[in-house]
Design a protein around this motif. Structure first.
Motif, PDB file in Angstrom:
ATOM      1  N   TYR A  90      -8.253   0.361   7.451  1.00  0.00           N
ATOM      2  CA  TYR A  90      -8.142  -0.668   6.415  1.00  0.00           C
ATOM      3  C   TYR A  90      -8.300  -2.076   6.980  1.00  0.00           C
ATOM      4  CZ  TYR A  90      -6.726   2.989   3.152  1.00  0.00           C
ATOM      5  OH  TYR A  90      -6.702   4.112   2.353  1.00  0.00           O
TER       6      TYR A  90
ATOM      7  N   THR B 228      -6.633   1.455  -2.361  1.00  0.00           N
ATOM      8  CA  THR B 228      -6.414   0.428  -1.340  1.00  0.00           C
ATOM      9  C   THR B 228      -7.721  -0.170  -0.836  1.00  0.00           C
ATOM     10  OG1 THR B 228      -4.265   1.274  -0.617  1.00  0.00           O
ATOM     11  CG2 THR B 228      -5.543   0.036   0.999  1.00  0.00           C
TER      12      THR B 228
ATOM     13  N   SER C 215       0.848  -1.186   0.000  1.00  0.00           N
ATOM     14  CA  SER C 215       0.000   0.000   0.000  1.00  0.00           C
ATOM     15  C   SER C 215       0.887   1.241   0.000  1.00  0.00           C
ATOM     16  CB  SER C 215      -0.917   0.011   1.223  1.00  0.00           C
ATOM     17  OG  SER C 215      -1.858   1.075   1.134  1.00  0.00           O
TER      18      SER C 215
ATOM     19  N   ALA D  11      -1.471  -1.249  -4.341  1.00  0.00           N
ATOM     20  CA  ALA D  11      -2.600  -0.315  -4.389  1.00  0.00           C
ATOM     21  C   ALA D  11      -2.171   0.995  -3.736  1.00  0.00           C
ATOM     22  CB  ALA D  11      -3.816  -0.909  -3.691  1.00  0.00           C
ATOM     23  N   TYR D  12      -3.039   2.005  -3.862  1.00  0.00           N
ATOM     24  CA  TYR D  12      -2.709   3.358  -3.395  1.00  0.00           C
ATOM     25  C   TYR D  12      -3.749   3.836  -2.399  1.00  0.00           C
ATOM     26  CZ  TYR D  12       0.504   3.273  -7.329  1.00  0.00           C
ATOM     27  OH  TYR D  12       1.510   2.928  -8.203  1.00  0.00           O
ATOM     28  N   GLN D  13      -3.284   4.337  -1.265  1.00  0.00           N
ATOM     29  CA  GLN D  13      -4.167   4.751  -0.187  1.00  0.00           C
ATOM     30  C   GLN D  13      -4.272   6.273  -0.107  1.00  0.00           C
ATOM     31  OE1 GLN D  13      -1.280   3.037   2.877  1.00  0.00           O
ATOM     32  NE2 GLN D  13      -2.122   4.747   4.051  1.00  0.00           N
TER      33      GLN D  13
ATOM     34  N   VAL E 231      -4.018   2.420   8.239  1.00  0.00           N
ATOM     35  CA  VAL E 231      -3.871   1.003   7.880  1.00  0.00           C
ATOM     36  C   VAL E 231      -4.353   0.098   9.005  1.00  0.00           C
ATOM     37  CG1 VAL E 231      -2.242  -0.826   7.292  1.00  0.00           C
ATOM     38  CG2 VAL E 231      -1.975   1.437   6.268  1.00  0.00           C
TER      39      VAL E 231
ATOM     40  N   VAL F 112       0.073  -6.608   4.916  1.00  0.00           N
ATOM     41  CA  VAL F 112       0.168  -5.274   4.320  1.00  0.00           C
ATOM     42  C   VAL F 112       1.585  -4.734   4.485  1.00  0.00           C
ATOM     43  CG1 VAL F 112      -0.707  -2.907   4.368  1.00  0.00           C
ATOM     44  CG2 VAL F 112      -2.271  -4.831   4.777  1.00  0.00           C
TER      45      VAL F 112
END
Length: 388
Positions: free
Chosen positions: A287, A250, A195, A235-237, A283, A267
């Protein structure tokens, strides 16, 4: 060689809950990326936004102990780097310069001048370069050099990015391998989820920001160094505002993996080398909840590098190499185009994560800024009222 200094650059973060609002003000008052039509609007708007968001942000920081650990960790990294360099026979003063909170970059430069440093290595603690992180700090430093003739007596060199440094890659692989072995019954079957913090797509497509390319290359290099058969996703958060950001997002990727039946997930916060609110709160809390609701049963996270000895060794290697190669100046660093679109002209999409402002304050309320700009032009969209 003369007196050597190393300037470590980072974002900064509020030390306690009372610091949250002024910290946010500093973020939103930065005109480097978001350019308002009138300069006098910048600080009043920053005051308004920071005041509006302070309570929610304070709650986020309360969840991780009442403040950001970033300063403490960065200072520990500086101390460890100084000791490592000394062990290698290289004496150097290490300085910490934060973009939006104490110790500010300007404070660090004042100490550099006071100590009569002759050779300065400028090292951002962002492995991958972006015009909105390392680039912003470089532009601030360039302005300081232009405004102060005494700084021109210092021979400096910048390190724009260093994600390919073997020691950094090895440290990341070591941490991933450690978590796989300790946290899961079947390590080879665990899905590794990288991430990275996102940026608006226009930064890449219109301004030439190399960030996405460097993140993707870094992910491939880490997996190559890890040398394990595990499946992985990038992925991008922290996307925010009414613009398209780098994808996949994300939260969407986590839901998709859960729907595919992934039960074990590890992660990896690939763009962060220190624990801060986006690892500890976004996170670990936000997440994690999304993943578990999607069906992930064992959600774990690789810790940030912090003062991992192999990582500190890699920083020392970067410094020594920089001192022994031709210097690189601010003018050689990628700059944002003034024509970059900051929000779409027709299609609106709203995305918000509660911790997003800590990475890049210039972007965190971009949707609100878009509203203000449209109101100024007499085109204020009524469908934005609900967001305020």
């Amino acid at each position: 060689m003369g007196r050597v200094g190393v300037l470590l650059l980072n974002l900064g973060g509020p030390d306690n809950l009372e610091d949250v609002r002024p910290f946010l003000f500093n973020l939103f008052a930065d005109p480097e990326i978001i350019r308002l039509p009138f300069s006098w609007m910048q600080k009043p708007l920053a005051w308004l936004i920071s005041t509006m968001r302070a309570k929610k942000s304070q709650e986020n920081y309360r969840q991780i102990g009442g403040g950001s650990p970033l300063r403490h960790i960065t200072e520990a990294q500086a101390q460890a780097l100084q000791e490592r360099l000394k062990h290698q026979g290289q004496e150097a003063n290490i300085y910490v310069g934060m973009r939006y909170w104490h110790p500010f970059t300007e404070e660090a430069i004042a100490h550099v001048k006071r100590d009569r440093i002759e050779h300065l290595v400028i090292l951002p603690l962002y492995p991958q370069f972006s015009i909105s992180t390392s680039g912003s700090s470089f532009r601030l430093l360039e302005q300081l050099w232009q405004d102060d003739a005494k700084l021109n007596q210092i021979e400096y060199t910048v390190i724009p990015s260093w994600y390919q440094e073997p020691g950094y890659l090895q440290a990341m692989a070591d941490l991933i391998d450690q978590e796989l072995q300790q946290r899961f019954d079947h390590p080879d079957a665990v899905h590794i989820f990288f991430s990275a913090h996102g940026v608006p797509s226009s930064y890449v497509t219109e301004a030439g920001d190399p960030y996405q390319q460097e993140i993707e290359h870094c992910t491939a290099l880490i997996m190559q160094t890890l040398n394990r058969p595990n499946p992985h996703t990038l992925a991008y958060q922290s996307r925010v505002g009414p613009v398209e950001w780098l994808q996949p997002y994300t939260e969407d990727a986590l839901q998709e993996l859960g729907n595919q039946g992934v039960k074990d997930l590890l992660v990896v916060p690939i763009s962060f080398v220190s624990e801060h609110i986006e690892t500890l709160q976004e996170v670990d809390i936000e997440y994690r909840e999304i993943a578990e609701e999607a069906g992930v049963e064992n959600f774990q996270r690789v810790p940030a590098l912090n003062t991992h000895p192999v990582f500190i060794e890699s920083l020392a290697t970067l410094v020594v190499e920089a001192l022994n190669t031709p210097p690189r100046t601010f003018t050689e660093v990628v700059r944002p185009s003034k024509k970059v679109k900051l929000y779409p002209q027709e299609r609106w999409e709203w995305g918000m994560t509660t911790a997003a402002e800590v990475w890049n304050g210039r972007l965190a309320m971009i949707g609100f800024l878009a509203l203000v700009l449209e109101l100024i032009s007499g085109q204020g969209p009524l469908h934005f009222v609900g967001l305020l």
